[in-house]
Design a protein around this motif. Structure first.
Motif, PDB file in Angstrom:
ATOM      1  N   UNK A 190       2.494 -10.437 -10.983  1.00 41.44           N
ATOM      2  CA  UNK A 190       2.725  -9.513  -9.870  1.00 41.44           C
ATOM      3  C   UNK A 190       3.530 -10.177  -8.754  1.00 41.44           C
ATOM      4  N   UNK A 191       3.288 -11.455  -8.516  1.00 44.81           N
ATOM      5  CA  UNK A 191       4.082 -12.183  -7.517  1.00 44.81           C
ATOM      6  C   UNK A 191       5.565 -12.120  -7.887  1.00 44.81           C
ATOM      7  N   UNK A 192       5.866 -12.300  -9.166  1.00 41.55           N
ATOM      8  CA  UNK A 192       7.263 -12.223  -9.617  1.00 41.55           C
ATOM      9  C   UNK A 192       7.816 -10.813  -9.451  1.00 41.55           C
ATOM     10  N   UNK A 193       7.015  -9.815  -9.800  1.00 41.29           N
ATOM     11  CA  UNK A 193       7.474  -8.423  -9.663  1.00 41.29           C
ATOM     12  C   UNK A 193       7.759  -8.096  -8.203  1.00 41.29           C
TER      13      UNK A 193
ATOM     14  N   UNK B 224       2.293 -10.933  -0.866  1.00 41.45           N
ATOM     15  CA  UNK B 224       3.588 -10.688  -1.509  1.00 41.45           C
ATOM     16  C   UNK B 224       3.928  -9.203  -1.518  1.00 41.45           C
ATOM     17  N   UNK B 225       2.946  -8.380  -1.819  1.00 38.85           N
ATOM     18  CA  UNK B 225       3.198  -6.936  -1.842  1.00 38.85           C
ATOM     19  C   UNK B 225       3.574  -6.428  -0.448  1.00 38.85           C
ATOM     20  N   UNK B 226       2.892  -6.922   0.553  1.00 38.94           N
ATOM     21  CA  UNK B 226       3.174  -6.524   1.932  1.00 38.94           C
ATOM     22  C   UNK B 226       4.598  -6.928   2.337  1.00 38.94           C
TER      23      UNK B 226
ATOM     24  N   UNK C 116      -2.916  -6.496   9.924  1.00 41.53           N
ATOM     25  CA  UNK C 116      -4.029  -7.243   9.331  1.00 41.53           C
ATOM     26  C   UNK C 116      -3.930  -7.295   7.810  1.00 41.53           C
ATOM     27  N   UNK C 117      -3.342  -6.284   7.174  1.00 40.36           N
ATOM     28  CA  UNK C 117      -3.400  -6.118   5.726  1.00 40.36           C
ATOM     29  C   UNK C 117      -3.086  -7.377   4.925  1.00 40.36           C
ATOM     30  N   UNK C 118      -2.006  -8.116   5.211  1.00 46.30           N
ATOM     31  CA  UNK C 118      -1.716  -9.289   4.373  1.00 46.30           C
ATOM     32  C   UNK C 118      -2.760 -10.391   4.490  1.00 46.30           C
ATOM     33  N   UNK C 119      -3.616 -10.315   5.519  1.00 49.41           N
ATOM     34  CA  UNK C 119      -4.650 -11.335   5.706  1.00 49.41           C
ATOM     35  C   UNK C 119      -5.973 -10.956   5.045  1.00 49.41           C
TER      36      UNK C 119
ATOM     37  N   UNK D 107      -4.970  -6.380  -7.121  1.00 47.46           N
ATOM     38  CA  UNK D 107      -4.531  -5.806  -5.844  1.00 47.46           C
ATOM     39  C   UNK D 107      -4.692  -6.729  -4.643  1.00 47.46           C
ATOM     40  N   UNK D 108      -5.710  -7.590  -4.669  1.00 50.54           N
ATOM     41  CA  UNK D 108      -6.042  -8.354  -3.467  1.00 50.54           C
ATOM     42  C   UNK D 108      -5.364  -9.713  -3.392  1.00 50.54           C
TER      43      UNK D 108
END
Length: 477
Positions: A254-257, A324-326, A429-432, A318-319
């Motif tokens: 997922x990090x790569x995606x 990375x997703x953020x 806050x989300x990425x934390x 997801x967590x």
């Protein structure tokens, strides 16, 4: 090894596990009482862990996971606007909104997940690797594994790159996983709940070893905690699959995606680069050291229940890569200096964490006849009693990082997570969320681990605690 122990050889991936007869499956008892288990505090903690935590986690955590996806999809990570929507919306309607991705799951999402699972199982079976043993359980079982995790990781990451090239040449992209991520998260939530229930049934009626059976604390606790320590299906170790071949492997995929999606939208962004590199190095370290992971609490103590298996199947994807997703929708320019500082601190943290694990492994392999930090280590030669009555010797290391604090290796782990999260900035806050989750998890784990060791080793553990007084941070905690 007790006379009642016999050998079982799996017929697919070469795993063996020594096991006693399965005439009646008793609870996983840990031996003598320890000081942490006594008194009012121990009673309260036991009640909370048995009757409060399981229903709360089972009922709330799946929705919290989906809420993080909803927060990113519909509020761009803005927590206050999400809270306002919750306040202005009836509970039932809000839950329907959060779980709406369930209605959008189609064949593409299902096939993607199932194809990856099949890929993971095939390479888990096919790839060679040295044989490693886990510690003997209280029932006298010794799990045996094929340590092919790093090979599996390399094959999978290489395969993902080749798959990306093929898709790009055909005019497509694997970043559809980012675009439909909430649907993948919803599918894995449902699938994981079903898998855990199947494991609950298996542990009662068709266990792989005698480390199985009901705990006597009710259905909810047994579903949460699990009914089997080392379940295997057609020779496949279920916890190795859920923890390592799925959770810890899907994370870097997922990090790569997410990094590719960021590149498609914004070009090369240093914040995404720093965060991605640190996560990939950390996961690579994990698989290099995977043989040591088989000695940890996740494997040797936590049964295959909702707590560990749902977590690895539905919580980790997801967590864990949430920063990375953020960053895909919130690119941040760090600059060369900030990027270099975070990369250096993060890399040093990975090394310290790895060195701490290696020190313990070395001390156990050599029975303390080794050199750590230039001197012969201080070790406590402990003994504990198995349920069979057999006495077993163990090594408790009180030197190196294990002489600084009893769980010092958690400090670089938290510091590393901060290094790959800080590139996201401080707007939301989300990425934390992962950093907060990890801190709570590890602090809680220090109490669990100390309690387990006090029960297992008795006065030997007291001796270690006398030498190493602090749990995590010297002179603080």
């Amino acid at each position: 090894m007790p006379r009642s122990v016999r050998s079982f050889t799996a017929d697919i991936n070469g795993h063996r596990i020594h096991k006693p007869n399965l005439n009646g499956h008793s609870n996983m008892k840990t031996g003598r009482k320890g000081p942490d288990n006594e008194g009012l505090f121990g009673t309260i903690m036991s009640f909370l862990n048995t009757y409060v935590a399981p229903p709360l986690v089972i009922l709330c955590m799946p929705t919290l996971v989906m809420a993080t996806c909803y927060l990113d999809d519909h509020h761009a990570g803005e927590l206050l606007s999400f809270v306002k929507e919750i306040q202005d919306t009836p509970v039932g309607q809000m839950l329907l909104r959060i779980w709406n991705p369930l209605t959008k799951i189609d064949l593409v999402v299902m096939v993607t997940v199932l194809v990856y699972m099949a890929w993971a199982v095939i390479w888990m079976v096919v790839l060679p690797g040295p044989q490693v043993e886990g510690p003997m359980t209280s029932h006298g079982n010794i799990p045996v594994y094929r340590d092919n995790g790093f090979r599996h990781y390399i094959v999978t990451m290489t395969g993902s790159v080749l798959f990306t090239v093929v898709l790009k040449l055909s005019g497509s992209t694997p970043t559809f996983i980012y675009d439909r991520f909430s649907e993948f998260a919803a599918l894995m939530n449902v699938l994981a709940v079903v898998v855990v229930f199947m494991l609950y049934i298996k542990g009662i009626y068709k266990p792989s070893t005698s480390d199985s059976g009901k705990t006597g604390k009710g259905f909810l606790f047994d579903y949460y905690w699990g009914t089997e320590l080392y379940p295997r299906v057609f020779g496949i170790d279920i916890k190795v699959f859920t923890n390592c071949r799925f959770g810890m492997t899907v994370w870097p995929l997922l990090v790569l995606v997410f990094a590719l999606k960021s590149y498609e939208l914004h070009g090369l962004i240093d914040s995404m680069f720093v965060s991605s590199v640190l996560q990939l190095i950390y996961v690579s370290k994990f698989f290099i050291w995977e043989g040591g992971y088989y000695q940890t609490m996740d494997i040797v103590q936590d049964r295959a229940g909702f707590y560990i298996c749902w977590g690895c199947l539905a919580l980790v994807p997801p967590l864990y890569p949430i920063a990375s997703r953020y960053l895909v929708s919130h690119p941040v320019e760090l600059g060369p200096l900030s990027s270099a500082v975070l990369l250096i601190i993060g890399t040093v943290s990975i090394y310290v964490n790895y060195q701490a694990d290696e020190q313990k492994t070395l001390a156990r392999k050599t029975s303390g006849n080794c050199v750590i930090w230039g001197t012969k280590p201080d070790v406590i030669r402990a003994k504990h009693v198995l349920q069979s009555g057999k006495k077993k010797k163990s090594i408790i290391l009180a030197s190196g990082w294990w002489g600084v604090s009893r769980h010092f290796h958690y400090i670089p782990e938290v510091l590393l997570a901060a290094c790959w999260t800080l590139p996201a900035g401080f707007s939301h806050f989300l990425p934390y969320a992962y950093l907060l989750f990890l801190t709570i998890l590890l602090v809680h784990r220090t109490f669990r681990d100390d309690r387990k060791c006090a029960q297992k080793y008795g006065h030997f553990w007291k001796t270690y605690c006398g030498k190493v007084r602090y749990r995590i941070i010297p002179y603080v905690f």
